[in-house]
Design a protein around this motif. Structure first.
Motif, PDB file in Angstrom:
ATOM      1  N   ARG A 280       0.808  -1.236   0.000  1.00 23.71           N
ATOM      2  CA  ARG A 280       0.000   0.000   0.000  1.00 23.71           C
ATOM      3  C   ARG A 280       0.837   1.280   0.000  1.00 23.71           C
ATOM      4  O   ARG A 280       0.470   2.241  -0.690  1.00 23.71           O
ATOM      5  CB  ARG A 280      -0.972  -0.012   1.193  1.00 23.71           C
ATOM      6  N   PRO A 281       1.966   1.332   0.735  1.00 20.00           N
ATOM      7  CA  PRO A 281       2.750   2.585   0.692  1.00 20.00           C
ATOM      8  C   PRO A 281       3.212   2.961  -0.720  1.00 20.00           C
ATOM      9  O   PRO A 281       3.357   4.146  -1.023  1.00 20.00           O
ATOM     10  CB  PRO A 281       3.947   2.272   1.596  1.00 20.00           C
ATOM     11  N   ARG A 282       3.436   1.968  -1.583  1.00 18.19           N
ATOM     12  CA  ARG A 282       3.887   2.249  -2.949  1.00 18.19           C
ATOM     13  C   ARG A 282       2.755   2.215  -3.961  1.00 18.19           C
ATOM     14  O   ARG A 282       2.831   2.888  -4.994  1.00 18.19           O
ATOM     15  CB  ARG A 282       4.967   1.235  -3.348  1.00 18.19           C
ATOM     16  N   LEU A 283       1.735   1.394  -3.685  1.00 20.47           N
ATOM     17  CA  LEU A 283       0.631   1.206  -4.639  1.00 20.47           C
ATOM     18  C   LEU A 283      -0.699   1.250  -3.883  1.00 20.47           C
ATOM     19  O   LEU A 283      -1.337   0.202  -3.664  1.00 20.47           O
ATOM     20  CB  LEU A 283       0.775  -0.145  -5.355  1.00 20.47           C
ATOM     21  N   PRO A 284      -1.125   2.433  -3.457  1.00 22.25           N
ATOM     22  CA  PRO A 284      -2.390   2.502  -2.719  1.00 22.25           C
ATOM     23  C   PRO A 284      -3.571   2.100  -3.592  1.00 22.25           C
ATOM     24  O   PRO A 284      -3.628   2.439  -4.780  1.00 22.25           O
ATOM     25  CB  PRO A 284      -2.478   3.969  -2.288  1.00 22.25           C
ATOM     26  N   VAL A 285      -4.498   1.348  -3.024  1.00 23.83           N
ATOM     27  CA  VAL A 285      -5.708   0.945  -3.726  1.00 23.83           C
ATOM     28  C   VAL A 285      -6.920   1.359  -2.898  1.00 23.83           C
ATOM     29  O   VAL A 285      -6.852   1.435  -1.672  1.00 23.83           O
ATOM     30  CB  VAL A 285      -5.757  -0.582  -3.980  1.00 23.83           C
ATOM     31  N   THR A 286      -8.021   1.620  -3.567  1.00 22.71           N
ATOM     32  CA  THR A 286      -9.241   2.028  -2.879  1.00 22.71           C
ATOM     33  C   THR A 286     -10.075   0.801  -2.517  1.00 22.71           C
ATOM     34  O   THR A 286      -9.960  -0.258  -3.139  1.00 22.71           O
ATOM     35  CB  THR A 286     -10.096   2.943  -3.769  1.00 22.71           C
ATOM     36  N   ALA A 287     -10.945   0.970  -1.521  1.00 22.96           N
ATOM     37  CA  ALA A 287     -11.845  -0.121  -1.143  1.00 22.96           C
ATOM     38  C   ALA A 287     -12.745  -0.502  -2.305  1.00 22.96           C
ATOM     39  O   ALA A 287     -13.052  -1.685  -2.509  1.00 22.96           O
ATOM     40  CB  ALA A 287     -12.679   0.294   0.073  1.00 22.96           C
ATOM     41  N   GLN A 288     -13.157   0.485  -3.097  1.00 23.04           N
ATOM     42  CA  GLN A 288     -14.034   0.184  -4.230  1.00 23.04           C
ATOM     43  C   GLN A 288     -13.308  -0.634  -5.290  1.00 23.04           C
ATOM     44  O   GLN A 288     -13.888  -1.533  -5.910  1.00 23.04           O
ATOM     45  CB  GLN A 288     -14.570   1.486  -4.848  1.00 23.04           C
ATOM     46  N   ALA A 289     -12.021  -0.345  -5.484  1.00 21.84           N
ATOM     47  CA  ALA A 289     -11.239  -1.130  -6.444  1.00 21.84           C
ATOM     48  C   ALA A 289     -11.115  -2.576  -5.979  1.00 21.84           C
ATOM     49  O   ALA A 289     -11.166  -3.507  -6.789  1.00 21.84           O
ATOM     50  CB  ALA A 289      -9.857  -0.515  -6.631  1.00 21.84           C
ATOM     51  N   VAL A 290     -10.956  -2.763  -4.667  1.00 23.41           N
ATOM     52  CA  VAL A 290     -10.901  -4.128  -4.120  1.00 23.41           C
ATOM     53  C   VAL A 290     -12.214  -4.847  -4.388  1.00 23.41           C
ATOM     54  O   VAL A 290     -12.238  -5.983  -4.885  1.00 23.41           O
ATOM     55  CB  VAL A 290     -10.594  -4.086  -2.608  1.00 23.41           C
ATOM     56  N   ARG A 291     -13.330  -4.195  -4.074  1.00 24.18           N
ATOM     57  CA  ARG A 291     -14.641  -4.823  -4.272  1.00 24.18           C
ATOM     58  C   ARG A 291     -14.886  -5.140  -5.750  1.00 24.18           C
ATOM     59  O   ARG A 291     -15.311  -6.242  -6.098  1.00 24.18           O
ATOM     60  CB  ARG A 291     -15.747  -3.908  -3.736  1.00 24.18           C
TER      61      ARG A 291
END
Length: 450
Positions: A280-291
């Motif tokens: 996550r520190p290098r490649l943050p992702v959103t909760a919506q992208a996970v879903r």
């Protein structure tokens, strides 16, 4: 003759080396050094007996939904070699691989990046040569993240010439024992070879071999374990996931089940979410992208249910552990009057426990030859099925026929099946790939041609 097409190059690669599988990194590292091969983005390396392809597909889907350009190397392929290299969610075109193959050949013959002779010819196996070509293609694709699936083992696999930023180790079971060792401890040690000092390693096997844990401590890797550092729980409708507070305590609740069906996919998805956290520190992702990513991920041949009559199930399960998972998944599908199997497998697999585990669900077997020397002959499979009380109860054969190819076996199964029946194709990537040669078969009514 100089190769000019991808098929030319692949034929060239098949001729180069005296053995198909040659464990060791010395030769492939020498050629990679001549090429100046490196990745200029974060790298996730995935090893394990089962679940590697699903894990890679889920990581790719979530990063894609987050707007990142992801590159994936996975093997083997089902139908076309180009499936092994995906960039931005699409298989690369065959022509796009040709410059990399030429570069590997030049480096293999002793010409480094500078053009001068670098010390003689190096023999590479098919897997080593093609791995280098795909890694070079990915390194030149302006990626935000590279996801690399180990082909066999880990420690001595060609993929391991690249230092990983995050290692993922999926389930560890008995397979390739002649090459990796006779028990889970020995096999786990080989998988653990992808770990790197100070880098996270995600272990999504809930009961990993001690050798994996020992190796993490020995090299000083940052170990994240399912059931200890991250957890999941689910009911019939949804599932949730949580990190331990020591790792930040992030939670996801009310997740839809991954689009990839099957009993083990929550374990794989849990490891994916942990890897996303680790980077996550290098490649943050959103909760919506996970879903969205988990809900829309696709991967052919992993408990793939093809609508139609009869129902068609495609699964590349090819060892006792994955066949056990397939059996659970088939059992959960409900009642079918008759289940027909299209089955072909490699002769070096642990076939007896595979067949015994799934046999109670199979009423009719269509066994098939496969186009490899390593493959068991259909007649040998039929003899094995007929000679085992577990697969031929009361001495009554359930073998419906021996066939020259998977598509012929499928045609025979369709001709025999009623519309309400089920056909399951499994045993090898080559068995599933053989019925996908002309696209996904759509079965309708009893005597339709496929």
């Amino acid at each position: 003759m100089n190769p000019t097409t991808l098929s030319d190059w692949l034929a060239h690669c098949e001729r180069l080396h005296p053995v198909t599988i040659d464990m060791g990194l010395d030769r492939v590292q020498r050629v990679a050094q001549r090429m100046g091969l490196s990745m200029n983005c974060p790298v996730i390396t995935v090893a394990g007996t089962n679940g590697k392809g699903s894990t890679c597909a889920m990581l790719e889907a979530v990063y894609g939904e987050s707007g990142y350009r992801a590159g994936v190397y996975t093997s083997p392929h089902l139908v076309h070699f180009e499936e092994r290299c995906r960039v931005g969610g699409e298989s690369v075109k065959a022509d796009a691989l040709l410059p990399a193959f030429a570069e590997v050949e030049a480096a293999r013959l002793g010409q480094g990046a500078s053009g001068h002779d670098d010390g003689g010819e190096v023999s590479l196996s098919y897997f080593e040569f093609t791995t280098l070509a795909i890694l070079r293609t990915l390194s030149q694709s302006q990626l935000d993240v590279a996801i690399l699936e180990v082909g066999l083992g880990g420690r001595l696999d060609a993929v391991n010439i690249i230092d990983t930023d995050c290692a993922v180790i999926t389930s560890i079971a008995l397979d390739h024992m002649a090459l990796l060792g006779n028990d889970r401890e020995a096999i786990g040690y080989e998988k653990a070879g992808i770990m790197r000092t100070g880098r996270p390693v995600i272990v999504s096997d809930p009961v990993p071999p001690q050798s994996v844990l020992d190796r993490a401590m020995e090299v000083g890797a940052d170990l994240w374990r399912l059931g200890k550092d991250f957890h999941f729980a689910g009911d019939q409708q949804q599932w949730g996931w949580a990190m331990h507070p020591s790792h930040g305590g992030r939670r996801y609740a009310g997740l839809a089940y991954p689009a990839l069906r099957g009993a083990n996919q929550l374990m794989n998805a849990s490891g994916v979410l942990a890897a996303l956290e680790a980077l996550r520190p290098r490649l943050p992702v959103t909760a919506q992208a996970v879903r969205n990513g988990l809900a829309m991920v696709e991967l052919p041949g992993r408990f793939q249910i093809v609508p139609g009559t009869p129902t068609l199930v495609l699964d590349v399960a090819h060892n006792p552990h994955s066949v056990a998972a397939l059996t659970e998944n088939l059992d959960a599908m409900g009642f079918y009057p008759t289940t027909h199997a299209v089955f072909g497998a490699m002769a070096d697999k642990d076939l007896a426990p595979m067949l015994e585990r799934i046999a109670p669900l199979i009423d009719r077997w269509h066994v098939t030859d496969l186009p490899l020397e390593r493959a068991s002959k259909a007649q040998a499979l039929a003899d094995m099925l007929d000679g085992n009380p577990a697969t031929a109860p009361k001495g009554q054969s359930r073998v419906a026929g021996c066939h020259a190819s998977p598509i012929e076996a499928l045609r025979a199964a369709v001709a025999e099946a009623d519309p309400a029946d089920r056909i399951v194709v499994f045993g090898s990537f080559f068995t599933v790939g053989g019925v996908l040669q002309d696209g996904v078969p759509r079965l309708s009514a009893k005597h339709v041609s496929v």
